[in-house]
Design an enzyme around this catalytic site. Sequence first.
Site, PDB file in Angstrom:
ATOM      1  N   PHE A  81       0.860  -1.190   0.000  1.00 14.26           N
ATOM      2  CA  PHE A  81       0.000   0.000   0.000  1.00 14.26           C
ATOM      3  C   PHE A  81       0.892   1.236   0.000  1.00 14.26           C
ATOM      4  CE2 PHE A  81      -2.454   3.473   1.811  1.00 14.26           C
ATOM      5  CZ  PHE A  81      -3.562   3.448   0.970  1.00 14.26           C
ATOM      6  N   ASP A  95       9.265   2.706   1.762  1.00 13.83           N
ATOM      7  CA  ASP A  95       8.071   3.425   2.208  1.00 13.83           C
ATOM      8  C   ASP A  95       7.897   3.118   3.695  1.00 13.83           C
ATOM      9  OD1 ASP A  95       5.526   4.177   2.972  1.00 13.83           O
ATOM     10  OD2 ASP A  95       4.540   3.455   1.146  1.00 13.83           O
ATOM     11  N   LYS A 149       2.775   9.428   8.509  1.00 14.48           N
ATOM     12  CA  LYS A 149       1.856   9.222   9.626  1.00 14.48           C
ATOM     13  C   LYS A 149       2.277   9.812  10.984  1.00 14.48           C
ATOM     14  CE  LYS A 149      -0.903   5.404   7.905  1.00 14.48           C
ATOM     15  NZ  LYS A 149      -0.519   4.964   6.554  1.00 14.48           N
TER      16      LYS A 149
HETATM   17  C1  LIG Z   1      -0.850   5.191   5.187  1.00 15.42           C
HETATM   18  C2  LIG Z   1       0.168   4.786   4.183  1.00 15.42           C
HETATM   19  C3  LIG Z   1       0.378   5.520   2.995  1.00 15.42           C
HETATM   20  C4  LIG Z   1      -0.496   6.662   2.587  1.00 15.42           C
HETATM   21  O1  LIG Z   1      -0.431   7.729   3.453  1.00 15.42           O
HETATM   22  P1  LIG Z   1      -1.531   8.905   3.360  1.00 15.42           P
HETATM   23  O2  LIG Z   1      -1.062   9.903   4.371  1.00 15.42           O
HETATM   24  O3  LIG Z   1      -2.847   8.301   3.675  1.00 15.42           O
HETATM   25  O4  LIG Z   1      -1.477   9.427   1.978  1.00 15.42           O
HETATM   26  C5  LIG Z   1       1.419   5.140   2.177  1.00 15.42           C
HETATM   27  N1  LIG Z   1       2.205   4.088   2.466  1.00 15.42           N
HETATM   28  C6  LIG Z   1       2.025   3.358   3.587  1.00 15.42           C
HETATM   29  C7  LIG Z   1       2.938   2.228   3.872  1.00 15.42           C
HETATM   30  C8  LIG Z   1       0.987   3.668   4.470  1.00 15.42           C
HETATM   31  O5  LIG Z   1       0.779   2.913   5.548  1.00 15.42           O
END
Ligand SMILES: *Cc1c(COP(=O)(O)O)cnc(C)c1O
Length: 396
Positions: free
Chosen positions: A138, A223, A252
Amino acid sequence: MNSAQWIAKGDKYIMRTYGRYPLVPVKGEGCYLWDADGKRYLDFLAGVAVNNLGHCHPRVVAALQKQAAELIHCSNYYHIPTQIELAEILCSHSFADRAFFCNSGAEANEAAIKLARKYSREKYGQDRYEIITALASFHGRTMATVSATGQEKVQKFFDPLLHGFVHVPFNDAGALAKAVTPNTCAVMLEPIQGEGGVVVPDAEYFRQVRRLCDENNLLLIFDEVQVGIGRTGKLFAHEHFGVTPDIMTLAKALAGGAPIGTMLAREELAASFGPGTHGSTFGGNPLVTAAGVAALRTILEEGILNHTEEMGEYLMGELEGLKKRFSFITDVRGIGLMIGMELSVPAGDIVKKGLERGVLLNVAQDRVLRFVPPLIVGKKEVDEMIEILTGILAEI
Ligand SMILES: *Cc1c(COP(=O)(O)O)cnc(C)c1O
């Protein structure tokens, strides 16, 4: 207004992009939230791994209040002291030399994708643009990050996707090696898959990935939007694997709940992002970066990383105990306070019952309960959650 009234009004005016639980939080402190009816909840979701310092941490609140009264926003046409300070802290605690600031995880990944493409084309030629990512990954909800995400449920309805993303199984270095072509410029991976159900790869995997990237001149992008900033007991999750990326994205938990994202890179890559190549109006503005400085300093200065490791082991032990007791629990896994409990039955009802009984739980991929409490959680709160959860599991 009470919770039911807010929910009714929300149903009228808010787009239905989320399947929301019938909860209206209006106040938070530490590991607890209170709803509009005054009911208290123990929060083991922490705003999806955002509130690592709990709700309304005094140092974050003080920084926001002070900065709000001095300067909320100016522009990236000017130099922003709190942004510079936050970049310095991040760079001095990581492999990175420079930071670009934005407002979310998806935007941080957008920046990483753009930098990887620009740098690679300048260095290796026009054909270098493809990025390999993992299935069940994700990376966000913008068009580029939806294209990068390896989940059909995120992608469907939005064709045509952005060209140039290839998806391979996670934790399979052989599959990754086979996917490399002369067009490949980068590999983008989560150190631990979060939305994918808390999937921890083998220790050897990232060393093989790093070697593959080095042999083929590919950039490695981590990421760390969900697992960074102390979640696993280290400031960055990749530290557990002894592998350094070329680019890392964070968001986050970076600013204690204020909306922020950042993309960090080594100098050689950062040089490719000159004036006018990328930008964001709000990115790294004084208000959010003041919160970021306060949050990061708190994590580094107050022993939060050691505490996370300790509490992670304690929570893991308790969940292992439940696994021995309930045969439908098939796996408990994770690092630090990023823990998944896989069931052979759907986990949705457990979350609903948790809500009724005053504990906020979360489910990823239908059958995985994901535990991402504030890192400041204590044994007392873990025990409280385990007691409620045990009661719910006993009814299955
Ligand atoms: C939450 C998340 C995102 C997206 O972040 P947003 O602030 O919602 O755009 C991207 N990568 C990972 C691994 C995430 O957990």
